[in-house]
Enzyme design. Structure first.
Site, PDB file in Angstrom:
ATOM      1  N   CYS A   1      72.399  30.866  89.537  1.00 11.82           N
ATOM      2  CA  CYS A   1      73.460  29.923  89.206  1.00 11.82           C
ATOM      3  C   CYS A   1      72.818  28.599  88.819  1.00 11.82           C
ATOM      4  O   CYS A   1      71.612  28.412  88.941  1.00 11.82           O
ATOM      5  CB  CYS A   1      74.397  29.720  90.403  1.00 11.82           C
ATOM      6  SG  CYS A   1      75.146  31.251  91.021  1.00 11.82           S
TER       7      CYS A   1
ATOM      8  N   GLY B   1      70.804  31.198  94.533  1.00 14.19           N
ATOM      9  CA  GLY B   1      69.865  32.089  95.188  1.00 14.19           C
ATOM     10  C   GLY B   1      70.574  33.274  95.797  1.00 14.19           C
ATOM     11  O   GLY B   1      71.705  33.606  95.429  1.00 14.19           O
TER      12      GLY B   1
ATOM     13  N   TYR C   1      62.688  34.162  80.981  1.00 15.44           N
ATOM     14  CA  TYR C   1      64.007  34.322  80.388  1.00 15.44           C
ATOM     15  C   TYR C   1      65.058  33.310  80.814  1.00 15.44           C
ATOM     16  O   TYR C   1      65.810  32.804  79.995  1.00 15.44           O
ATOM     17  CB  TYR C   1      64.521  35.740  80.716  1.00 15.44           C
ATOM     18  CG  TYR C   1      65.829  36.087  80.058  1.00 15.44           C
ATOM     19  CD1 TYR C   1      65.868  36.771  78.854  1.00 15.44           C
ATOM     20  CD2 TYR C   1      67.032  35.710  80.625  1.00 15.44           C
ATOM     21  CE1 TYR C   1      67.068  37.076  78.235  1.00 15.44           C
ATOM     22  CE2 TYR C   1      68.233  36.009  80.021  1.00 15.44           C
ATOM     23  CZ  TYR C   1      68.254  36.691  78.826  1.00 15.44           C
ATOM     24  OH  TYR C   1      69.438  36.979  78.221  1.00 15.44           O
TER      25      TYR C   1
ATOM     26  N   ASP D   1      60.583  40.764  71.991  1.00 12.47           N
ATOM     27  CA  ASP D   1      61.658  40.414  72.921  1.00 12.47           C
ATOM     28  C   ASP D   1      61.040  39.807  74.174  1.00 12.47           C
ATOM     29  O   ASP D   1      59.849  39.984  74.442  1.00 12.47           O
ATOM     30  CB  ASP D   1      62.483  41.647  73.286  1.00 12.47           C
ATOM     31  CG  ASP D   1      63.937  41.311  73.574  1.00 12.47           C
ATOM     32  OD1 ASP D   1      64.228  40.121  73.779  1.00 12.47           O
ATOM     33  OD2 ASP D   1      64.769  42.226  73.604  1.00 12.47           O
ATOM     34  N   ASP D   2      61.868  39.080  74.942  1.00 12.25           N
ATOM     35  CA  ASP D   2      61.327  38.450  76.150  1.00 12.25           C
ATOM     36  C   ASP D   2      61.088  39.465  77.250  1.00 12.25           C
ATOM     37  O   ASP D   2      60.170  39.336  78.043  1.00 12.25           O
ATOM     38  CB  ASP D   2      62.259  37.338  76.647  1.00 12.25           C
ATOM     39  CG  ASP D   2      63.692  37.823  76.766  1.00 12.25           C
ATOM     40  OD1 ASP D   2      63.976  38.611  77.670  1.00 12.25           O
ATOM     41  OD2 ASP D   2      64.527  37.418  75.932  1.00 12.25           O
TER      42      ASP D   2
END
Length: 501
Positions: free
Chosen positions: A2, A103, A256, A364-365
């Protein structure tokens, strides 16, 4: 995962918190909430949806006060469709406390039973964040001196919280009439930093981009195990509250999750991705004849820095071959795999001239389930590519994450118990090149030699807190976010930056 923010100022903070949440929107789009404090009263508004949709003018006018906090939610446990589980959470005793948390607690079930049976506190949702709030509230009650609360007592409460909690947590809380408290778990798994503006406003946020984008100067990262208390007058006190703090930030933040213009724990996210591109280039050159590659094409968005560096080092043209439609809902919030697959075609459109008759290297990551990668490879072939190579700036994702990223169960991970060649066959590309785990850690770690290491459990299976068992993972998988559909694929991890990997 978050995004959280907290502000103490000498002017109204509702618009400032709103602006900061917009800058953290990539960290969660399921729900958003803001709470402010005027005198000793809290004012809160929270709901499901994006920040711009949750807060209308009438909602903002109902959030008075010079201090407050907010959160954008990306749920990893509980019920994603319950507005009751949107944050911030509030508890009225002691003092009145509101809290936002980023978390995941790995011992939330045991703590919930302790709260009920020993501490006699009521937990009303399935959210581990509500459990954390009640643990904090209980310890504040225990450490306060006959109802009086001083910074030393607050730090004592945080020390007790550290001893009870397991897992990852970055927390910002308001204590009615006293001030704002921020603290981070002893391993620093989830990020948290602090900054100030010229007018004396103090802001705490998940990423530095929220500070800089609201005209705050970055002051420092909050250290692992550290607690910071900001009084309502803007005074700041800091204290280390963990017995053996070590800095093990989540490496997936750099791969990412975080915005590239953020700096976290002394590491530029953008530079980290450039470094990963450098090491990936070495892997590509050792796997595929470089002369056989005509063009390097990133999968938007977060792979671009790695793809740029890789193309330069290989001496190959870098081209944008996919155009992203920014007005299609992000795939990670779509409830079914069939919907996700359809969304890939809606979100990405090919520029045919960059593929036709060429051997293309797609970068791509990361590759998680492989469903989107397979679809993208097919799109490249349909656009006329002769050969399609795929390179991942991250190593194979083989293990679940229990620290706040909603990784699928291991059986849903395309790389679990499979060789690279088997994954290549599933994706349908002509060659598949993965980043090396140790090379990735070294490439990112070089940017801050002061780190103890990285939390990289989804790649190496090592859970840095040292207390996660196979039974814990099984139990935590059972608590993954619930959907409104009876669909086998309920995971959210096609995470918020670009696509469902």
């Amino acid at each position: 995962m978050c995004g959280i923010v907290g502000v103490v100022s000498n002017t109204p903070v509702n618009q400032l918190i709103y602006d900061a949440l917009l800058l953290l929107q990539h960290r969660g789009q399921d729900a958003a909430g803001i709470v402010t404090q005027l005198e000793r009263k809290f004012f809160m508004h929270k709901a499901k949806g994006m920040v711009k949709d949750v807060f209308r003018t009438r909602n903002m006018r109902a959030l008075p006060g010079n201090c407050g906090l907010g959160q954008v939610r990306y749920p990893t446990a509980g019920n994603a469709f319950s507005e009751e589980e949107a944050q911030p959470f509030y508890v009225n005793a002691p003092f009145g406390v509101v809290m936002a948390h980023n978390g995941n607690l790995t011992n939330a079930d045991a703590l919930k039973q302790e709260m009920i049976q020993l501490d006699h506190r009521h937990i009303n949702t399935e959210s581990d964040s509500e459990v954390l709030l009640n643990v904090l509230a209980h310890e504040l009650a225990q450490s306060s001196d006959h109802g009086a609360l001083y910074p030393d007592a607050i730090f004592a409460a945080v020390r007790a919280v550290h001893k009870r909690l397991k897992g990852s947590y970055a927390v910002v809380a308001l204590i009615a009439g006293h001030g704002m408290l921020a603290f981070r778990d002893p391993y620093g798994i989830r990020p948290l930093c602090m900054g100030r503006s010229k007018d004396g406003t103090v802001m705490v946020a998940s990423e530095s981009v929220a500070l800089e984008g609201t005209s705050h100067e970055f002051d420092s990262d909050i250290a692992p195990g550290e607690a910071v208390f900001i009084g309502l007058d803007g005074s700041i006190r800091r204290e280390q509250c963990a017995e053996n703090p070590q800095l093990y930030p989540c490496i997936f933040e750099y791969v990412y999750l975080a915005r590239p213009d953020s700096t976290m724990d002394g590491i530029s996210v953008y530079q980290a991705r450039l470094n990963m591109g450098e090491t990936l280039a070495q892997r590509v050159a050792a796997t595929v004849p470089v002369d056989d590659i005509d063009v390097v094409i990133p999968i938007p968005e977060s792979s671009r820095p790695s793809a740029t560096e890789l193309a330069q080092l290989l001496g190959k043209p870098y081209r944008e071959g996919f155009v992203k439609n920014r007005y299609v809902g992000r795939t990670f919030i779509m409830p079914g795999q069939a919907v996700r697959k359809k969304s890939v075609r809606q979100k990405l459109n090919v520029i045919g001239s960059e593929f036709k008759g060429r051997n293309v290297l797609l970068v791509d990551d990361s590759i998680v389930r492989g469903t989107t990668s397979r679809e993208i490879v097919q799109m490249a072939r349909e656009a006329g590519a002769n050969k399609v190579y795929m390179a991942s700036a991250a190593p194979p994702v083989r293990y679940p994450n229990v620290y706040g990223i909603d990784m699928p169960t291991k059986d849903e991970l395309v790389a679990y118990n499979r060789t690279t060649e088997e994954v290549r066959d599933i994706i349908g590309c002509d060659a598949l090149i993965y980043q090396d785990v140790d090379a990735m850690k070294q490439a990112v770690g070089l940017l801050n030699p002061g780190l103890s290491g990285f939390e990289a459990s989804c790649f190496d299976g090592v859970y840095v807190t040292g207390d996660v068992t196979a039974d814990d993972i099984y139990r935590l998988n059972g608590q993954r976010v619930m959907t409104e559909e009876d669909d086998a694929d309920a995971s959210r991890l096609s995470l918020p930056n670009s696509r469902e990997a």
